[in-house]
Design a protein around this motif. Structure first.
Motif, PDB file in Angstrom:
ATOM      1  N   VAL A 144       2.174  18.178  -3.036  1.00 41.48           N
ATOM      2  CA  VAL A 144       1.779  16.913  -2.416  1.00 41.48           C
ATOM      3  C   VAL A 144       1.628  15.845  -3.491  1.00 41.48           C
ATOM      4  CG1 VAL A 144       0.583  18.120  -0.558  1.00 41.48           C
ATOM      5  CG2 VAL A 144      -0.694  17.390  -2.567  1.00 41.48           C
ATOM      6  N   LYS A 145       1.693  14.606  -3.049  1.00 39.65           N
ATOM      7  CA  LYS A 145       1.554  13.486  -3.973  1.00 39.65           C
ATOM      8  C   LYS A 145       0.181  12.842  -3.798  1.00 39.65           C
ATOM      9  CE  LYS A 145       6.520  12.450  -3.672  1.00 39.65           C
ATOM     10  NZ  LYS A 145       7.527  11.420  -3.290  1.00 39.65           N
ATOM     11  N   THR A 146      -0.447  12.525  -4.912  1.00 42.97           N
ATOM     12  CA  THR A 146      -1.741  11.856  -4.887  1.00 42.97           C
ATOM     13  C   THR A 146      -1.647  10.555  -5.676  1.00 42.97           C
ATOM     14  OG1 THR A 146      -2.937  13.966  -4.766  1.00 42.97           O
ATOM     15  CG2 THR A 146      -4.185  12.042  -5.477  1.00 42.97           C
ATOM     16  N   PRO A 147      -1.914   9.418  -5.048  1.00 37.50           N
ATOM     17  CA  PRO A 147      -1.855   8.147  -5.775  1.00 37.50           C
ATOM     18  C   PRO A 147      -2.865   8.114  -6.915  1.00 37.50           C
ATOM     19  CG  PRO A 147      -2.842   7.861  -3.605  1.00 37.50           C
ATOM     20  CD  PRO A 147      -2.294   9.244  -3.631  1.00 37.50           C
ATOM     21  N   ALA A 148      -2.451   7.541  -8.040  1.00 36.04           N
ATOM     22  CA  ALA A 148      -3.300   7.548  -9.237  1.00 36.04           C
ATOM     23  C   ALA A 148      -4.297   6.401  -9.260  1.00 36.04           C
ATOM     24  CB  ALA A 148      -2.427   7.505 -10.490  1.00 36.04           C
ATOM     25  N   GLY A 149      -4.009   5.323  -8.586  1.00 35.05           N
ATOM     26  CA  GLY A 149      -4.871   4.157  -8.650  1.00 35.05           C
ATOM     27  C   GLY A 149      -5.857   4.082  -7.502  1.00 35.05           C
ATOM     28  N   VAL A 150      -6.401   2.886  -7.325  1.00 31.82           N
ATOM     29  CA  VAL A 150      -7.339   2.645  -6.236  1.00 31.82           C
ATOM     30  C   VAL A 150      -6.569   2.546  -4.923  1.00 31.82           C
ATOM     31  CG1 VAL A 150      -9.045   1.037  -5.314  1.00 31.82           C
ATOM     32  CG2 VAL A 150      -8.965   1.492  -7.775  1.00 31.82           C
ATOM     33  N   VAL A 151      -7.090   3.210  -3.907  1.00 32.46           N
ATOM     34  CA  VAL A 151      -6.404   3.244  -2.611  1.00 32.46           C
ATOM     35  C   VAL A 151      -7.387   2.894  -1.496  1.00 32.46           C
ATOM     36  CG1 VAL A 151      -4.707   4.958  -3.334  1.00 32.46           C
ATOM     37  CG2 VAL A 151      -6.881   5.709  -2.338  1.00 32.46           C
ATOM     38  N   ASN A 152      -6.842   2.479  -0.387  1.00 31.99           N
ATOM     39  CA  ASN A 152      -7.615   2.307   0.842  1.00 31.99           C
ATOM     40  C   ASN A 152      -7.305   3.469   1.772  1.00 31.99           C
ATOM     41  OD1 ASN A 152      -8.817  -0.217   0.158  1.00 31.99           O
ATOM     42  ND2 ASN A 152      -6.903  -1.261   0.671  1.00 31.99           N
TER      43      ASN A 152
END
Length: 263
Positions: A144-152
């Motif tokens: 799976v992919k996990t965003p590295a930055g700030v997310v909503n």
């Protein structure tokens, strides 16, 4: 002898065991059928309550401290950064919405991942979605992919992601240095283990068009209502069949007796 008395004698008096057995079958069938209808009505009521709560204003996890009682089953948005190294993979979770032609019992994982809220010293656990299990090697986790930055992240608040049967004491592993495969998720225990200040609930992420390898087509709470109705029909049918079997065999015995007496 009065014909009605003779009929009663043939149906009941001379067939006490059969009568009691028939009453037990009828009581079991009716009771189980009513219980299945009750289960269906409960699911429908829960779904209606959830829909009503979802239509209320969306809560913001970053702007206040929310108690479980006031946030439960309501929509919430949270802004922060995922902590992928603390992820927990919940095993033996069925696919929420089976694809056409797929087995409804297809097993996989829920991915639980903490989100460190922006501008707050607090962590909110996110149920990011479902991914299939590797049938050849259970220890191989889905990609799976996990965003590295700030997310909503937007979703619905729940007390927990659902529970399954497990052996052992249910305590989370003390090894916090790598992703873990667990049967159930224990919010308070995880917070104590890591020394985090946590929100007293989890947020089940809703589908947002992300291509991260996770499925978020969550099954509605009314899922299974038709099955409860089908089970209720079967139980009521059993009760009817028990009564008809008792009645028909009794009448046959009654008519044989009348024929033997030359009546």
């Amino acid at each position: 002898m009065n014909p009605l008395n003779s009929l009663f004698d043939s149906l009941v008096t001379k067939r006490i065991v059969a009568t009691v057995s028939a009453l037990l079958v009828i009581a079991l069938g009716c009771g189980a059928g009513i219980w299945q209808l009750s289960r269906a009505n409960t699911k429908i009521a829960l779904a209606a309550n959830l829909l009503a709560k979802q239509q209320m204003p969306i809560l913001n996890a970053n702007t206040g401290t929310w108690a479980l009682e006031e946030a439960s089953e309501r929509r919430m948005i949270a802004r922060g950064q995922f902590i992928p190294e603390a992820a927990i993979w919940l095993d033996n979770r069925p696919r929420p919405m089976p694809a056409a032609g797929a087995s409804a019992s297809q097993a996989g994982f829920y991915l639980m991942m903490p989100l460190r809220l922006e501008a707050r010293d607090e962590v909110l656990w996110i149920n990011r979605g479902w991914a299939p299990r590797n049938n050849e090697n259970r220890e191989t986790l889905p990609s799976v992919k996990t965003p590295a930055g700030v997310v909503n992240v937007e979703g619905i608040v729940f007390a927990h992601p659902g529970k399954v049967y497990e052996l052992g004491d249910g305590k989370p592993s003390a090894d916090v240095g790598k992703p873990k495969i667990e049967q159930n998720f224990y919010l308070v225990a995880e917070g104590s283990l890591r020394g985090w200040t946590q929100a007293p609930f989890i947020l089940r992420e809703e589908e947002a068009g992300l291509n991260d390898g996770l499925l978020r087509e969550w099954a509605p709470l009314t899922s299974g209502v038709d099955r409860h109705y089908a089970y209720a029909f079967q139980w009521f049918a059993l009760a009817v069949c028990g009564f008809l079997f008792w009645l028909i065999t009794g009448l046959r015995q009654y008519w044989r007796q009348r024929a033997g007496n030359g009546v």
